[in-house]
Design a protein around this motif. Structure first.
Motif, PDB file in Angstrom:
ATOM      1  N   GLN A 174      -6.438  12.674   1.009  1.00  0.00           N
ATOM      2  CA  GLN A 174      -5.435  13.518   1.679  1.00  0.00           C
ATOM      3  C   GLN A 174      -4.064  13.455   1.010  1.00  0.00           C
ATOM      4  O   GLN A 174      -3.216  14.287   1.285  1.00  0.00           O
ATOM      5  N   LYS A 175      -3.853  12.479   0.128  1.00  0.00           N
ATOM      6  CA  LYS A 175      -2.600  12.362  -0.639  1.00  0.00           C
ATOM      7  C   LYS A 175      -1.352  12.508   0.237  1.00  0.00           C
ATOM      8  O   LYS A 175      -0.533  13.391   0.027  1.00  0.00           O
ATOM      9  N   LYS A 176      -1.240  11.625   1.218  1.00  0.00           N
ATOM     10  CA  LYS A 176      -0.071  11.647   2.091  1.00  0.00           C
ATOM     11  C   LYS A 176       1.062  10.861   1.431  1.00  0.00           C
ATOM     12  O   LYS A 176       1.194  10.852   0.226  1.00  0.00           O
ATOM     13  N   SER A 177       1.853  10.185   2.219  1.00  0.00           N
ATOM     14  CA  SER A 177       3.015   9.455   1.678  1.00  0.00           C
ATOM     15  C   SER A 177       2.583   8.246   0.847  1.00  0.00           C
ATOM     16  O   SER A 177       1.440   7.785   0.935  1.00  0.00           O
ATOM     17  N   GLN A 178       3.512   7.716   0.068  1.00  0.00           N
ATOM     18  CA  GLN A 178       3.254   6.521  -0.748  1.00  0.00           C
ATOM     19  C   GLN A 178       2.838   5.356   0.147  1.00  0.00           C
ATOM     20  O   GLN A 178       1.919   4.612  -0.182  1.00  0.00           O
ATOM     21  N   HIS A 179       3.503   5.200   1.285  1.00  0.00           N
ATOM     22  CA  HIS A 179       3.193   4.116   2.228  1.00  0.00           C
ATOM     23  C   HIS A 179       1.751   4.241   2.733  1.00  0.00           C
ATOM     24  O   HIS A 179       1.002   3.260   2.756  1.00  0.00           O
ATOM     25  N   GLU A 180       1.368   5.454   3.137  1.00  0.00           N
ATOM     26  CA  GLU A 180       0.001   5.658   3.632  1.00  0.00           C
ATOM     27  C   GLU A 180      -1.025   5.448   2.520  1.00  0.00           C
ATOM     28  O   GLU A 180      -2.116   4.949   2.761  1.00  0.00           O
ATOM     29  N   TYR A 181      -0.674   5.808   1.308  1.00  0.00           N
ATOM     30  CA  TYR A 181      -1.542   5.592   0.159  1.00  0.00           C
ATOM     31  C   TYR A 181      -1.793   4.095  -0.044  1.00  0.00           C
ATOM     32  O   TYR A 181      -2.928   3.657  -0.232  1.00  0.00           O
ATOM     33  N   ALA A 214     -11.122   5.165   4.588  1.00  0.00           N
ATOM     34  CA  ALA A 214     -10.070   4.869   3.603  1.00  0.00           C
ATOM     35  C   ALA A 214     -10.132   5.856   2.438  1.00  0.00           C
ATOM     36  O   ALA A 214      -9.095   6.339   1.980  1.00  0.00           O
ATOM     37  N   LEU A 248      -1.502   1.669   2.194  1.00  0.00           N
ATOM     38  CA  LEU A 248      -2.317   1.171   3.308  1.00  0.00           C
ATOM     39  C   LEU A 248      -3.785   1.558   3.138  1.00  0.00           C
ATOM     40  O   LEU A 248      -4.682   0.741   3.386  1.00  0.00           O
ATOM     41  N   ALA A 249      -4.033   2.793   2.709  1.00  0.00           N
ATOM     42  CA  ALA A 249      -5.412   3.250   2.519  1.00  0.00           C
ATOM     43  C   ALA A 249      -6.092   2.482   1.382  1.00  0.00           C
ATOM     44  O   ALA A 249      -7.271   2.125   1.488  1.00  0.00           O
ATOM     45  N   ARG A 261      -8.619   9.100   3.571  1.00  0.00           N
ATOM     46  CA  ARG A 261      -7.149   9.018   3.622  1.00  0.00           C
ATOM     47  C   ARG A 261      -6.561   9.079   2.218  1.00  0.00           C
ATOM     48  O   ARG A 261      -5.508   9.666   2.018  1.00  0.00           O
TER      49      ARG A 261
END
Length: 137
Positions: free
Chosen positions: A107-114, A101, A116-117, A104
């Protein structure tokens, strides 16, 4: 001695708890809520945190991972994705989930992935803290 009421805690995989209790304290999406017999009826969303159960003047604590709680004056039903006693928590698995987590999040991906992480990190940290508090690790 406090008046008891019935508590049932269900997950998709098992009946975690089914018995009479004096009091519970559970993490909701808005903070901790304590419930004793005669509590005003309500339905509330649960957060990632702990479920503390008091019975015969003794507290037991478990990790809980979101769900819902329905409170009635003489019984409470909790439906949760996952609930674990300290002795059931695999600390090394929780540590690995924490590291995944955190990676993840870096990695600063999308807001949604943030989101979830962050939830995965919170679940891992709660599991680790509950296990270490009672397992003397």
């Amino acid at each position: 001695m406090m008046a008891k009421y019935h508590l049932e805690v269900l997950t998709p995989h098992r009946k975690f708890y089914d018995g009479d209790v004096e009091e519970i304290i559970v993490t909701t999406s808005a903070g901790e809520v304590g419930v004793q017999r005669g509590h005003i009826p309500m339905t509330v969303a649960l957060g990632i945190g702990t479920l503390k159960i008091k019975n015969d003047n003794e507290w037991k604590e478990a990790s809980i991972s979101s769900g819902f709680m329905e409170v009635k004056p003489d019984n409470v039903i909790i439906l949760s994705d996952a609930v674990e006693w300290p002795e059931e928590i695999d600390v090394s698995r929780a540590e690995a989930a924490k590291e995944r987590a955190e990676e993840r999040l870096r990695q600063k991906k999308s807001q949604h992935e943030y989101i979830l992480a962050r939830a995965a990190l919170r679940r891992a940290l709660v599991r680790i803290n509950v296990a270490k508090k009672y397992k003397k690790i």
